[in-house]
Design an enzyme around this catalytic site. Structure first.
Site, mmCIF file in Angstrom:
data_model
loop_
_atom_site.group_PDB
_atom_site.id
_atom_site.type_symbol
_atom_site.label_atom_id
_atom_site.label_comp_id
_atom_site.label_asym_id
_atom_site.label_seq_id
_atom_site.Cartn_x
_atom_site.Cartn_y
_atom_site.Cartn_z
ATOM 1 N N GLY A 121 41.608 40.798 33.655
ATOM 2 C CA GLY A 121 40.902 40.678 34.925
ATOM 3 C C GLY A 121 39.782 39.667 34.964
ATOM 4 N N CYS A 122 39.534 38.946 33.867
ATOM 5 C CA CYS A 122 38.418 37.997 33.850
ATOM 6 C C CYS A 122 38.624 36.849 34.836
ATOM 7 C CB CYS A 122 38.205 37.457 32.439
ATOM 8 S SG CYS A 122 37.753 38.711 31.220
ATOM 9 N N THR A 123 39.846 36.325 34.893
ATOM 10 C CA THR A 123 40.123 35.247 35.848
ATOM 11 C C THR A 123 40.019 35.759 37.280
ATOM 12 O OG1 THR A 123 41.566 34.107 34.271
ATOM 13 C CG2 THR A 123 41.833 33.553 36.596
#
Length: 298
Positions: free
Chosen positions: A183-185
């Site tokens: 989920g970082c992007t």
């Protein structure tokens, strides 16, 4: 107080390091100095040490060039105790101890980028509410030193994330199998897409990870981010706030969390753990809007 007998193994770096920092109070003093606690009375209040014992520990740390005395008052002369470069080099040791404690003492030993909502780790992070962020500087993804707290807007949103890369092959092996890493992007791109709304609400957005600035720059360029990513590769912000980390590919990584900080450097809101990445961005926006509303009592 007499100094303890030196360890005799002159060729063992572990033994020689313990000769300097082997006393547990010593590392707690280094911990608090990293948190921005620099004055004698403040250190004594934080640690609960007697003045005699604290005086001796500080003397030994100054002699070992872990701390240096810096005058802050002339009449009478009073000093603060600041970490030297040699002292700051101990920050990875503190973070490794914290990571081990979170995993094996407070947790079950598994590698994770998140925590339970009722965990003592989460409690520690939420105790940041109302505390100030010490003054420090981090390299941004353009290689410029930057204060993580913006001075020109009422609020700063600091979203901390494990890692994001322009090249999918750059992620550590087994990355997506670690709970909390995916989920970082999405998180960064959601902040990008909502940035105009954050600006209108009086907030600056900063992303923080322990990646190198060049890795962050490649990711920021690839995703066309319009706000700074800050590198805490030297662990200074993590040590200052005791932020939770985990180890992956031999590197300490930030667990995902979000702080809303005001212009006076005070933490006004904490999100941890973050389980809904897009929802956390919406929650941060709602927080800065609420904080920016006029006080009806005024």
């Amino acid at each position: 107080m007499a100094r303890r007998t030196s360890l005799e193994d002159a060729t063992c770096a572990i033994a020689q390091a313990l000769d300097v920092v082997g006393d547990w109070w010593t590392l707690l003093i280094v911990r608090d100095a990293a948190r921005g606690v620099h004055r004698f009375d403040d250190l004594q209040r934080e640690l609960g040490l007697s003045r005699k014992v604290l005086t001796e520990r500080l003397r030994l740390l100054v002699e070992a060039d872990v701390l240096t005395r810096v005058p802050y008052q002339e009449r009478p002369v009073r000093h603060e105790y600041r970490l030297t470069p040699r002292g700051r080099a101990l920050l990875p040791v503190l973070i490794a101890l914290q990571d081990w404690g979170d995993a094996w003492v407070l947790g079950d030993g598994t590698t994770t980028a998140t925590a339970g909502e009722a965990s003592r780790e989460a409690q520690r992070v939420h105790e940041l509410l109302g505390t100030p962020i010490p003054e420090l500087r981090l390299l941004d993804h353009q290689g410029e030193w930057r204060d993580p707290v913006a001075a020109d807007t009422p609020y700063t949103v600091l979203y901390c994330f494990p890692g994001a890369y322009a090249n999918p092959d750059a992620y550590p092996p087994g990355w997506t199998d670690i709970p909390g890493t995916p989920g970082c992007t999405l998180e960064s791109c959601t902040y990008r897409d909502r940035l105009t709304e954050f600006t209108a609400a009086g907030a600056t957005v900063h992303g923080v990870s322990t990646q190198r600035p060049d890795e962050q720059r490649a990711f920021a360029d690839n995703e066309r981010l319009r706000f700074p990513l800050l590198s805490d590769a030297e662990l200074s912000l993590i040590a200052a706030l005791r932020l939770p980390t985990f180890r992956a590919a031999g590197t300490s990584r930030l667990k995902r969390l979000t702080l809303v900080v005001d212009r006076d450097r005070v933490v006004r809101d904490v999100q941890y753990p973050v389980t809904d990445v897009a929802g956390s961005v919406e929650a941060a926006l709602a927080t800065v809007r609420r904080l920016g509303e006029p006080d009806p009592a005024e």
